[in-house]
Write an enzyme that holds these catalytic residues in place. Structure first.
Site, PDB file in Angstrom:
ATOM      1  N   GLN A 548       1.818  -4.641  -0.591  1.00 38.54           N
ATOM      2  CA  GLN A 548       0.882  -5.788  -0.935  1.00 38.54           C
ATOM      3  C   GLN A 548       0.035  -5.342  -1.977  1.00 38.54           C
ATOM      4  OE1 GLN A 548      -1.679  -8.496   1.935  1.00 38.54           O
ATOM      5  NE2 GLN A 548       0.129  -9.444   1.441  1.00 38.54           N
ATOM      6  N   TYR A 552      -2.661   0.292  -0.950  1.00 35.60           N
ATOM      7  CA  TYR A 552      -2.049   0.605   0.290  1.00 35.60           C
ATOM      8  C   TYR A 552      -0.784   1.227   0.310  1.00 35.60           C
ATOM      9  CZ  TYR A 552      -6.120  -2.839   0.975  1.00 35.60           C
ATOM     10  OH  TYR A 552      -7.057  -3.237   0.674  1.00 35.60           O
ATOM     11  N   HIS A 593      -8.911  -2.835  -3.917  1.00 39.54           N
ATOM     12  CA  HIS A 593      -7.814  -3.633  -4.837  1.00 39.54           C
ATOM     13  C   HIS A 593      -7.780  -3.290  -6.316  1.00 39.54           C
ATOM     14  CE1 HIS A 593      -9.080  -5.661  -0.932  1.00 39.54           C
ATOM     15  NE2 HIS A 593      -7.819  -5.882  -0.895  1.00 39.54           N
TER      16      HIS A 593
END
Ligand SMILES: Cc1ncc(C[n+]2csc(CCOP(=O)(O)OP(=O)(O)O)c2C)c(N)n1
Length: 804
Positions: A548, A552, A593
């Site tokens: 995603q 990660y 992120h």
């Protein structure tokens, strides 16, 4: 023999002949361990790890292992491999000796240490063999439990081949999904997260995996009490147990690893259920032993107490098997002794032949080198010293190739002031050997045949005179739609990929169009998303596995690095997994992120293509080319590019962006700015502002970090500008340092430099949150502007005054 009446009377699971043949195989395997250990301890092999103590459980497994099935196992499986005919004793020893020739050592061409098996799934031209005709083994790994993630995909492929009508044509890979994926693992390795993640995923996906836990009570020296809740895998796994037919979960079995008839019964039940109705099972084989200890690098007497050692002797599975045979009167002690003696002789003979096969070419090379040295010797000033080198080399009973090459180097040094045909002959011979050895040990990191993306021709995007401008995610959406429509082997999966169509909508609507098995949701399990993809790709499918967010990817890095990226190389081109990993990253917000750990990625994933498209059109072009090729690849989409409009190419499903070809985004003559991904927009904006103050920059988007600038376009630019700045969001010394090395060292850019080469990167820490956090964590327009201006100021302070 073969007396059926007797077999029925005794409730034998097999014919008497088969039982005795199993005994023979068990003895053969044990002899291979014993003799292999001796070879390692005597220095003929560097290390040895063997399957002693696990012979009988593997013989039982071999009885249900059918052609088309897959094994994903570890270094204890020699008996299974011998029983299936997937390895021979001679090949077993060839690997122990590191015979660097796939003709003799087909698993890895000498690249893997012993007992690391792999079937050659590819023909020499790179095409896939008919897997339904093979007992397939995916390539073993040393990191414990790393065989588990790809087991998910190997088993899942059977489900897809059974349930997707559009795959029925691919009979070379499956017979209606009847194939089982067998996974073997040691008890201690079950403490790894990878085991649990895989076991859970297999249960959720309801796929035909049979997992066999070889429980010998220890992981090297650590007993189960320090490793496993309740000290018992069977109990720990009880929640996985299927309670009723048709329910989710596993068939669970626990069985003594020395109990021949019980093992056969369990394997038959497990395999029947897996093959027929795709119910997975876990077989916990307890009471196993390690008669020779863990490996040749230590002795188990140091950590096993008397009682345990005694137990290991009594419960040695071959000893128990022998008692079983004698107890039923299937053979006499003498007959069994004879079998054992025959096998010892057989293994010893085969070992000798393997050693001879291994050593012969090395001795021949030495002979050639010694002869060539002798010719130099006859008229050299350093005659005596050269003679000594020759003698020393000849004195080594079993030389390595490196001994010969080191001696050659010494002689070439001693004769360096000579220039005669004899010396030139030795130089030529050395160059030829260097090439051969580079082939032996370093070739095939990537595919070298027609399946390489580098051999696929470019198709430019075609635009209508007034192209529709759509959001970036819509470009991807159209590309994936075309791919799924074009090729039934293409599948996409990941977290939120199915119903939602991924968190940025690249797959929007595609599950509804192509079904849940082509576009699927997964649990949050990055390592097994990749494992799922590896297994599927090994079985002929074309997975697009989504992680995603780039941040990660770290959860999956180990399996990508250890398994996926090394696969083609470590099998000497015998296997490949054409996995496309899709992720998104670089600039967004916050510590987790907006990461861009590119150097870590490119350094750990040599063997994959690493692509960093600046927008979604470039990304689509990469996907289109990768889907025609077969090397694994990682595509990192730019996180903040999904909502930016781009013109939609008319040939969205066909156009390609070639790998390793940078694109010049802006022409300029003063300085070359090299970047990629999200930084392209920033650098272009800075370039515009720099132009306003009279600095003309040439902006290059490298697009593809692995491979990197194959045509040498950056060097060409540097020749023009004489100055270069590398910019990205990675840490200092990260991927900018890699690019610098590529251009300055490899391309020879240092020769054209008029200013010191520079890098502009993110900070050494993770990016802080918010717009200001980003501004002071990552390169921005102001920094690019100032850095370039400073570089130009150093060259000509009058013309380019410092701005602060
Ligand atoms: C990730 C990882 N950690 C540590 C090791 C070192 N190591 C090799 S084998 C082993 C023990 C494995 O025990 P088990 O899973 O019970 O299998 P066994 O060797 O007993 O058959 C360890 C710790 C490794 N290979 N990989």
């Amino acid at each position: 023999m073969g007396d059926l009446t007797l077999e029925k009377q005794l409730h034998l699971p097999q014919s008497v002949d088969e039982v005795l043949n199993d005994y023979r195989l068990a003895c053969r395997s044990r002899q291979a361990s014993l003799i292999g250990r001796r070879e390692a301890l005597s220095g003929k092999a560097k290390f040895g790890i063997f399957g002693d103590g696990k012979e009988i459980v593997q013989l039982a497994m071999a009885k249900v292992f059918q052609k088309g099935d897959f094994r994903s196992g570890y270094y204890r499986d020699q008996t299974l491999m011998l029983a299936l005919g997937e390895t021979t004793i001679r090949q077993f020893f060839a690997q122990l000796y590191a015979h660097a020739d796939p003709q003799f050592e087909p698993s890895s061409g000498g690249r893997s240490m012993n007992a690391h098996y792999a079937s050659r799934l590819l023909n020499p031209d790179g095409s896939w063999k008919d897997q339904t005709e093979l007992y397939n083994t995916s390539a073993d790994l040393a990191p414990t439990a790393s065989q588990m993630p790809r087991l998910v995909g190997l088993a899942y492929a059977s489900r897809l081949y059974r349930e997707l009508d559009e795959l029925k044509l691919f009979t070379q890979f499956s017979n209606n999904g009847n194939e089982i994926a067998f996974g073997t693992i040691g008890n201690a390795s079950c403490a790894e997260g990878l085991f649990w993640e895989s076991a859970n995923a297999i249960g959720v996906l309801r796929v035909p995996a049979v997992i066999i836990i070889y429980d010998d009570g220890f992981g090297i020296s650590v007993p189960n009490e320090y490793a496993m809740v309740k000290q018992n895998m069977y109990e720990a796994l009880s929640g996985f147990q299927c309670q009723e037919r048709g329910c989710e979960g596993y068939d669970l079995y626990t069985v003594a690893g020395w109990d021949y008839p019980a093992l056969i019964e369990v394997f038959h039940k497990a395999a029947k259920n897996a093959r027929q109705v795709h119910v997975p099972s876990i077989i916990h084989a307890y009471d196993l032993t390690q008669p020779l200890g863990h490996s040749t690098s230590g002795s188990h007497e140091r950590y096993k107490n008397q009682e345990r050692m005694q137990f290991e002797q009594e419960f040695d599975c071959i000893r128990k098997f022998r008692q079983y045979i004698l107890g039923l009167g299937l053979a006499t002690t003498k007959e069994l002794d004879e079998i054992e003696a025959d096998e010892q002789e057989y293994v010893e003979q085969e070992r000798k032949l393997a050693w001879q096969d291994y050593l012969t070419p090395i001795l021949e090379e030495r002979k050639q080198a010694v002869e060539l040295m002798g010719q130099i010797d006859s008229h050299s000033d350093n005659r005596e010293q050269i003679e000594q080198v020759r003698k020393r080399l000849l004195g080594i009973a079993a030389p390595y190739r490196r001994d010969t090459m080191a001696a050659v180097r010494e002689v070439l040094t001693l004769s360096r002031h000579q220039d005669d045909p004899d010396r030139q002959a030795l130089v030529a011979w050395k160059r030829q050997q260097d090439e051969l050895n580079s082939r032996r040990y370093s070739s095939l990191l990537y595919s070298e045949d027609a399946t390489s993306a580098l051999n696929i021709s470019e198709v430019k995007p075609v635009y209508s005179p007034n192209p529709t401008r759509v959001y970036g995610f819509e470009i991807l959406n159209a590309c994936f739609d075309a791919a799924l429509n074009r090729d039934p082997r293409v599948l996409a999966f990941g977290e939120d990929v199915g119903k939602l169509g991924d968190v940025n909508q690249g797959m929007r609507g595609l599950q509804a169009k192509y079904g849940e098995l082509r576009v699927s949701d997964t649990g949050i399990r990055e390592a097994t998303i990749i494992g799922q993809a590896i297994g599927l790709a090994l079985r002929g499918l074309r997975p697009i596995a989504e992680i995603q967010y780039l941040d990660y990817l770290l959860y999956a890095m180990q399996i990508m690095s250890d398994d996926l990226a090394t696969l083609h190389w470590r099998t000497y081109g015998g296997q490949r997994a054409p996995v496309i990993v899709r992720t998104r990253g670089h600039r967004l917000e916050g510590i987790w992120h907006s990461g861009s750990p590119m150097a870590g990625i490119i350094h750990l994933l040599r063997g994959m293509h690493i692509l960093v498209p600046r927008n979604m059109t470039q990304a689509a072009g990469f996907y289109n080319i990768l889907l025609q090729a077969e090397d694994p690849a990682l595509v990192i989409e730019v996180l903040n590019g999904y909502r930016i409009r781009e013109p939609l190419p008319e040939n969205i499903g066909e156009f390609t962006v070639p790998l390793g070809v940078p694109e010049i985004l802006r022409q300029g003559s003063d300085i070359t700015l090299v970047t990629y991904g999200a930084c392209c927009r920033i650098v272009l904006e800075a370039a515009g502002q720099l132009s306003n103050i009279g600095i003309e920059t040439e902006v290059i988007d490298v697009q593809s970090l692995l491979p990197f600038d194959l045509p040498g376009s950056i060097l060409q630019s540097l020749k023009k500008t004489g100055r270069i700045l590398f910019i990205d969001e990675d840490v200092p010394g990260g991927a900018t340092a890699y690019m610098l090395q590529e251009v300055i060292e490899k391309q020879g850019g240092y020769y054209w430099l008029d200013s010191p080469p520079r890098t502009l990167t993110g900070k050494a820490h993770r990016p802080a949150y918010g717009s200001d956090g980003d501004y002071w964590s990552k390169p921005n327009v102001d920094q690019v502007f100032e850095t370039v201006n400073n570089m130009m100021h150093e060259v000509n302070p009058q013309r380019y005054p410092a701005i602060n």
